[in-house]
Motif scaffolding. Structure first.
Motif, PDB file in Angstrom:
ATOM      1  N   GLY A  38      -0.187 -20.585  21.869  1.00  0.00           N
ATOM      2  CA  GLY A  38       0.830 -21.756  21.221  1.00  0.00           C
ATOM      3  C   GLY A  38       1.163 -22.567  21.795  1.00  0.00           C
ATOM      4  N   GLY A  39       3.202 -23.518  22.118  1.00  0.00           N
ATOM      5  CA  GLY A  39       3.660 -23.979  22.990  1.00  0.00           C
ATOM      6  C   GLY A  39       4.348 -25.273  21.901  1.00  0.00           C
ATOM      7  N   ASP A  40       3.132 -26.211  21.309  1.00  0.00           N
ATOM      8  CA  ASP A  40       3.680 -27.484  21.351  1.00  0.00           C
ATOM      9  C   ASP A  40       2.516 -26.842  19.612  1.00  0.00           C
ATOM     10  OD1 ASP A  40       0.522 -27.512  21.231  1.00  0.00           O
ATOM     11  OD2 ASP A  40       0.995 -29.832  21.477  1.00  0.00           O
ATOM     12  N   HIS A  41       3.169 -27.566  18.989  1.00  0.00           N
ATOM     13  CA  HIS A  41       3.052 -28.149  17.330  1.00  0.00           C
ATOM     14  C   HIS A  41       1.130 -27.649  16.997  1.00  0.00           C
ATOM     15  CE1 HIS A  41       1.368 -32.237  17.694  1.00  0.00           C
ATOM     16  NE2 HIS A  41       1.396 -31.743  16.744  1.00  0.00           N
ATOM     17  N   ARG A  47      -2.603 -21.002  16.205  1.00  0.00           N
ATOM     18  CA  ARG A  47      -2.123 -19.757  16.411  1.00  0.00           C
ATOM     19  C   ARG A  47      -2.422 -18.610  15.045  1.00  0.00           C
ATOM     20  NH1 ARG A  47       1.404 -16.445  19.706  1.00  0.00           N
ATOM     21  NH2 ARG A  47       2.398 -14.795  18.341  1.00  0.00           N
ATOM     22  N   LYS A  48      -2.327 -19.211  14.249  1.00  0.00           N
ATOM     23  CA  LYS A  48      -1.640 -18.915  13.269  1.00  0.00           C
ATOM     24  C   LYS A  48      -3.347 -18.805  12.044  1.00  0.00           C
ATOM     25  CE  LYS A  48       2.581 -21.821  11.978  1.00  0.00           C
ATOM     26  NZ  LYS A  48       3.149 -22.381  10.844  1.00  0.00           N
ATOM     27  N   ALA A  69      -9.058 -22.862  24.263  1.00  0.00           N
ATOM     28  CA  ALA A  69      -8.823 -24.629  23.142  1.00  0.00           C
ATOM     29  C   ALA A  69      -7.321 -24.691  23.215  1.00  0.00           C
ATOM     30  CB  ALA A  69      -9.282 -25.114  22.260  1.00  0.00           C
ATOM     31  N   ALA A  70      -6.668 -23.748  22.422  1.00  0.00           N
ATOM     32  CA  ALA A  70      -4.940 -23.879  22.277  1.00  0.00           C
ATOM     33  C   ALA A  70      -5.152 -23.246  23.845  1.00  0.00           C
ATOM     34  CB  ALA A  70      -4.254 -22.834  21.492  1.00  0.00           C
ATOM     35  N   ARG A  71      -4.952 -22.852  24.915  1.00  0.00           N
ATOM     36  CA  ARG A  71      -4.586 -23.216  25.942  1.00  0.00           C
ATOM     37  C   ARG A  71      -4.486 -24.395  26.357  1.00  0.00           C
ATOM     38  NH1 ARG A  71      -6.861 -18.524  27.834  1.00  0.00           N
ATOM     39  NH2 ARG A  71      -5.323 -17.463  27.089  1.00  0.00           N
ATOM     40  N   CYS A  91       5.350 -18.273  30.743  1.00  0.00           N
ATOM     41  CA  CYS A  91       4.670 -18.419  29.716  1.00  0.00           C
ATOM     42  C   CYS A  91       3.929 -16.462  29.125  1.00  0.00           C
ATOM     43  CB  CYS A  91       3.455 -19.089  29.901  1.00  0.00           C
ATOM     44  SG  CYS A  91       2.533 -19.588  28.398  1.00  0.00           S
ATOM     45  N   ASP A  92       4.518 -16.334  28.047  1.00  0.00           N
ATOM     46  CA  ASP A  92       4.631 -14.996  27.636  1.00  0.00           C
ATOM     47  C   ASP A  92       3.133 -15.321  26.782  1.00  0.00           C
ATOM     48  OD1 ASP A  92       3.917 -12.888  26.098  1.00  0.00           O
ATOM     49  OD2 ASP A  92       6.238 -12.629  25.012  1.00  0.00           O
ATOM     50  N   ARG A  93       1.907 -14.594  28.086  1.00  0.00           N
ATOM     51  CA  ARG A  93       0.511 -14.235  28.016  1.00  0.00           C
ATOM     52  C   ARG A  93       0.103 -15.888  28.266  1.00  0.00           C
ATOM     53  NH1 ARG A  93      -1.374 -10.265  25.755  1.00  0.00           N
ATOM     54  NH2 ARG A  93      -0.486  -8.896  23.980  1.00  0.00           N
TER      55      ARG A  93
END
Length: 203
Positions: A38-41, A47-48, A69-71, A91-93
């Protein structure tokens, strides 16, 4: 400064981080609390997808690369710019979650995962990583009481035990970066211990 929080599902890191960040903000620190995936849109959309129970047939390496990729998106759009502007980022994780969950939990090649992450993250590595240490069998009820569980939370105790062993191996492997927080305590004490460890570094 860049701090990351790690631990198995139900270890209490999310609750503790919110308490600590609120306290640090009141003390005048310019601080951002974010999460992964997560973090940005864009990363939140990933994440979803990753955590959706509709995607139970996703392959281990596909899952791994989506997390990475999300990271990468998160680092490039939020974390790195914030650090460069002088903010404290919590950062949580982060990268150790992928090593523990996908490497040790899914039994993928840990060295390969680490090399991919090092290549993409470059110098965006945590100043300190706080590992919330609590045995998996002690958090089963916490997780189950959340109601609707995501795909990873549904993996069960045996999976969490493999992840936990992975975390313990990382703590042993990187003693200068990891700080262990005893998460088998009341919530207020866990948050207080995290606060003390973070302020040690800030001073």
């Amino acid at each position: 400064m860049f701090f990351t929080l790690e631990g198995i599902d139900g270890s209490g890191k999310t609750t503790a981080s919110k308490i600590v960040v609120e306290r640090l903000k009141k003390e005048g620190h310019d601080i951002i609390l974010t999460r992964e995936p997560g973090g940005d849109h864009i990363a939140e959309q990933l994440r979803k997808f990753i955590l959706s129970t509709d995607n139970s047939d996703i392959r281990p390496w596909t899952e791994t690369m989506l997390y990475i990729a999300a990271r990468k998106q998160h680092v490039d759009t939020m974390i790195s710019p914030a650090i460069k502007s002088g903010k404290i980022v919590i950062c949580d994780r982060f990268m150790d979650s992928t090593t523990s969950y996908q490497g040790y939990g899914r039994k993928l090649d840990v060295d390969k995962i680490d090399k991919i992450q090092e290549l993409l993250l470059e110098d965006n590595m945590p100043t300190k990583t706080f590992f919330f240490d609590i045995a998996p069998d002690k958090v089963v009820s916490r997780v189950n009481n959340r109601g609707e569980l995501d795909r990873l939370e549904q993996e069960g105790l045996a999976f969490q035990e493999k992840v936990y062993k992975g975390y313990k191996e990382l703590v042993r492997k990187y003693p200068n970066r990891f700080v262990t927080i005893n998460a088998d305590q009341v919530q207020e004490k866990v948050a207080e211990d995290l606060y003390k460890e973070i302020t040690k570094v800030l001073k």
